[in-house]
Design a protein around this motif. Structure first.
Motif, mmCIF file in Angstrom:
data_model
loop_
_atom_site.group_PDB
_atom_site.id
_atom_site.type_symbol
_atom_site.label_atom_id
_atom_site.label_comp_id
_atom_site.label_asym_id
_atom_site.label_seq_id
_atom_site.Cartn_x
_atom_site.Cartn_y
_atom_site.Cartn_z
ATOM 1 N N ASP A 130 -4.328 -10.337 -1.169
ATOM 2 C CA ASP A 130 -4.458 -9.012 -2.042
ATOM 3 C C ASP A 130 -5.231 -7.879 -1.330
ATOM 4 O O ASP A 130 -5.221 -6.910 -1.990
ATOM 5 C CB ASP A 130 -5.311 -9.854 -2.915
ATOM 6 N N TYR B 152 -4.101 -5.993 0.916
ATOM 7 C CA TYR B 152 -3.187 -5.109 0.953
ATOM 8 C C TYR B 152 -2.280 -4.549 -0.006
ATOM 9 O O TYR B 152 -1.172 -3.824 -0.233
ATOM 10 C CB TYR B 152 -2.174 -5.262 2.034
ATOM 11 N N LYS B 153 -2.425 -5.095 -1.358
ATOM 12 C CA LYS B 153 -1.935 -4.967 -2.561
ATOM 13 C C LYS B 153 -1.746 -3.629 -3.121
ATOM 14 O O LYS B 153 -0.903 -3.255 -3.905
ATOM 15 C CB LYS B 153 -2.448 -5.987 -3.700
ATOM 16 N N ASP B 154 -2.591 -2.801 -2.838
ATOM 17 C CA ASP B 154 -2.907 -1.432 -3.243
ATOM 18 C C ASP B 154 -1.729 -0.368 -2.303
ATOM 19 O O ASP B 154 -1.633 0.606 -2.831
ATOM 20 C CB ASP B 154 -4.286 -1.024 -3.076
ATOM 21 N N ILE B 155 -1.576 -0.894 -1.220
ATOM 22 C CA ILE B 155 -0.454 0.040 -0.476
ATOM 23 C C ILE B 155 1.041 -0.354 -0.991
ATOM 24 O O ILE B 155 1.498 -1.338 -1.176
ATOM 25 C CB ILE B 155 -0.824 -0.454 0.915
ATOM 26 N N PHE B 156 1.479 0.754 -1.207
ATOM 27 C CA PHE B 156 2.995 0.554 -1.954
ATOM 28 C C PHE B 156 3.995 0.242 -0.362
ATOM 29 O O PHE B 156 4.118 0.885 0.354
ATOM 30 C CB PHE B 156 3.643 2.099 -2.009
ATOM 31 N N SER C 270 4.233 -5.507 -3.018
ATOM 32 C CA SER C 270 3.174 -4.873 -3.900
ATOM 33 C C SER C 270 3.961 -4.488 -5.050
ATOM 34 O O SER C 270 3.407 -3.772 -6.085
ATOM 35 C CB SER C 270 2.453 -3.708 -3.227
ATOM 36 N N GLU D 255 2.092 -5.141 -8.319
ATOM 37 C CA GLU D 255 0.763 -4.204 -8.903
ATOM 38 C C GLU D 255 1.497 -2.894 -9.084
ATOM 39 O O GLU D 255 0.634 -2.211 -9.939
ATOM 40 C CB GLU D 255 0.231 -4.333 -7.244
ATOM 41 N N TYR D 256 2.238 -2.361 -8.396
ATOM 42 C CA TYR D 256 2.764 -1.119 -8.650
ATOM 43 C C TYR D 256 3.332 -0.927 -10.210
ATOM 44 O O TYR D 256 3.051 -0.230 -10.939
ATOM 45 C CB TYR D 256 3.996 -0.796 -7.596
ATOM 46 N N ALA E 198 0.676 -0.736 -12.580
ATOM 47 C CA ALA E 198 -0.279 0.443 -12.727
ATOM 48 C C ALA E 198 0.904 1.490 -13.506
ATOM 49 O O ALA E 198 0.305 2.428 -14.399
ATOM 50 C CB ALA E 198 -0.165 1.014 -11.367
ATOM 51 N N ASN F 258 -10.459 -2.060 -12.681
ATOM 52 C CA ASN F 258 -9.052 -2.272 -12.594
ATOM 53 C C ASN F 258 -8.454 -1.154 -13.096
ATOM 54 O O ASN F 258 -9.072 -0.102 -13.711
ATOM 55 C CB ASN F 258 -8.809 -3.468 -13.551
ATOM 56 N N TYR F 259 -6.885 -1.242 -13.362
ATOM 57 C CA TYR F 259 -6.126 0.055 -13.716
ATOM 58 C C TYR F 259 -6.876 0.412 -15.294
ATOM 59 O O TYR F 259 -6.478 1.581 -15.774
ATOM 60 C CB TYR F 259 -4.897 -0.246 -13.852
#
Length: 510
Positions: free
Chosen positions: A22, A24-28, A32, A35-36, A39, A81-82
């Motif tokens: 998790d 690195y989940k914020d990097i496209f 991911s 997660e993308y 968002a 969170n988002y």
């Protein structure tokens, strides 16, 4: 010591293993997607609420009230969170964002945007290509070049043309003026400004513009070291178009004073009045005096899309360079603009080589580089994709029909204003900008400027209608900028009724 540091440095693979999946989940990246999607879905829901909830173009919030909310934000404490993120964004931004798509927004040169371009924005942001070199954009390079060629063809240029997408009309106008200055210096003084700076003669360089031209001409002359004194403002006629006799007198007068005319800048769509200078005649005068001819068509470029009004741009093909703003008149999201030159070799004037990016010995027919044509942007978004998607899905004809509807509404509104005793209309527009004021004939002893300022401010802070304003001969006027095909004559009549009502409020209060 250096060896000791190297021996004690943490092993990168070991360091990465300390984090779970998790981290690195914020990097496209390829893992991911979930997660993308989450968002993007929450962002889409936010946009849906923006469309659904906004019935007026502005909330009316006062700057002080909005600023007080911003003072509570602490960047050192991330949100959970988002969902909480977009709740905050709605509170701070979306709920008070100006709704350009609503018919009662007729203030500035902000157009509603077409959906194919919005879809393109998703790709542009996620893939994140940079348009400076082929190895950073590949197909994007050729998409941009094809759209430049298409635009130049609409202008009337031949295959010898070229250009580049950039951030906006002011930047394009800077490029036009820079090429005018440097071309004159190279051609007539044998002096290379790029290498040696402005020559002594540059203090006498003169550029001729309409007195109603865009402010960027003055700002750009200042940035280039010529000073605002280099810009000669030429009187306009009764419809605020550059007066040809005044232009000729201005040119000959500067020559008699020992100054050096280098360029004429024609305006195809003034910001205040939406009218076009006599482009064909300006081109003839520029040719007669051997001057660079730049046309600022940031506003009027939409006429390229329509057969009915295309003739208003006759003479644009005579220009050495042209400014085009797709985000004004092609219904594109900000930013989407282009600078076009009739002779591609003129762009060599601004070319600069960097060994790590666009080395001098590279074969640019084999590996093209758009950075060779740019003056202020190395890293540059793939904004051309928005226009590509728009033209491929909607086509020129439909965009042109939108433009014709806008012009038709402006004409009907102008004719209606002409019939109203309590309004003074200054112009009939080639495009969609109308300058007028509320001026009740049966009232006396009031300040017309103060009253019209009151009207504009009241409309703004109720949020019901957003209009613009300007000054003509130091008098305050209201302004409609009709740039939305959804705005009808019924909308403009209703807005004029609101203006009149607020004007009466003012008169009763004094």
């Amino acid at each position: 010591m250096n060896n000791q540091v190297l021996l004690e440095a943490p092993d990168i693979d070991s360091l990465q293993e300390l984090f779970d999946g998790d981290f690195y989940k914020d990097i496209f990246h390829e893992n991911s997607e979930e997660e993308y999607s989450k968002a993007i879905q929450i962002a889409r829901e936010c946009i849906s609420r923006f469309l659904k909830n906004n019935k007026t173009p502005f909330s009316g919030i006062k700057p002080a009230d909005l600023l007080s909310v911003f003072k509570t934000i602490d960047f050192n404490t991330p949100l959970e969170n988002y969902k909480s993120l977009f709740e905050e964004i709605e509170t701070l931004y979306v709920n008070h964002a100006t709704a350009f798509h609503l018919p009662n927004y007729i203030a500035h040169l902000n157009c509603p945007v077409v959906i194919p371009a919005l879809a393109a924005e998703v790709l542009i942001s996620a893939i994140n290509s940079s348009q400076d070199t082929y190895d950073q954009s590949a197909g994007g390079t050729f998409m941009e070049r094809k759209l430049i060629d298409w635009t130049a063809n609409q202008i009337g240029f031949d295959s010898n043309c070229d250009g580049i997408f950039n951030a906006g009309g002011s930047q394009s106008n800077l490029m036009g003026l820079l090429l005018a200055r440097d071309y004159y210096s190279l051609e007539h003084l044998k002096h290379n400004i790029k290498i040696d700076g402005n020559p002594p003669e540059s203090s006498r360089f003169r550029i001729f513009v309409s007195e109603k031209s865009h402010f960027s001409n003055l700002k750009n002359a200042s940035l280039m070291g010529l000073g605002e004194q280099a810009v000669i403002k030429v009187k306009t006629d009764s419809q605020f178009r550059m007066n040809l006799k005044s232009l000729e007198r201005a040119i000959t007068n500067e020559i008699e004073l020992g100054n050096i005319p280098i360029a004429i800048i024609g305006t195809a769509g003034t910001t205040d009045f939406g009218n076009l200078d006599p482009l064909n005649d300006l081109g003839k005068i520029a040719n007669h005096y051997n001057l660079w001819y730049h046309i600022d068509a940031a506003y009027g470029c939409g006429l390229l899309l329509t057969d009915t009004y295309r003739h208003l741009l006759n003479g644009i093909e005579l220009a050495d360079s042209v400014t085009v703003d797709y985000h004004k008149s092609f219904f594109q999201p900000i930013s989407s603009s282009a600078f076009i030159v009739r002779n591609k070799y003129h762009l060599n004037i601004i070319k600069h080589h960097a060994d790590y990016l666009n080395p001098n010995d590279q074969d640019y027919d084999e590996l093209p580089a758009q950075i060779n044509k740019s003056i202020t942007q190395s890293t540059r978004r793939f904004d051309a994709l928005k226009l590509w998607c728009t033209l491929r899905l909607l086509g020129k004809e439909k965009l042109g029909q939108y433009t014709e509807v806008i012009i038709d509404t402006a004409k009907k509104t102008a004719l209606f204003l002409d019939t109203q005793d309590d309004f003074e209309l200054l112009n009939h527009s080639d495009l969609g900008a109308l300058v007028f004021r509320y001026l009740p004939k049966n009232e006396q002893n009031y300040d017309s400027c103060a009253m019209n300022q009151y009207i504009k401010k009241t409309l703004f802070f109720t949020g019901e209608v957003l209009i613009a304003s300007t000054k003509v001969e130091d008098k305050f006027f209201l302004k409609f900028t009709i740039l939305n095909p959804l705005t009808t004559i019924n909308h403009t009549k209703n807005i004029l009724k609101k203006i009149k009502n607020h004007g009466q409020e003012y008169l009763q209060s004094i």
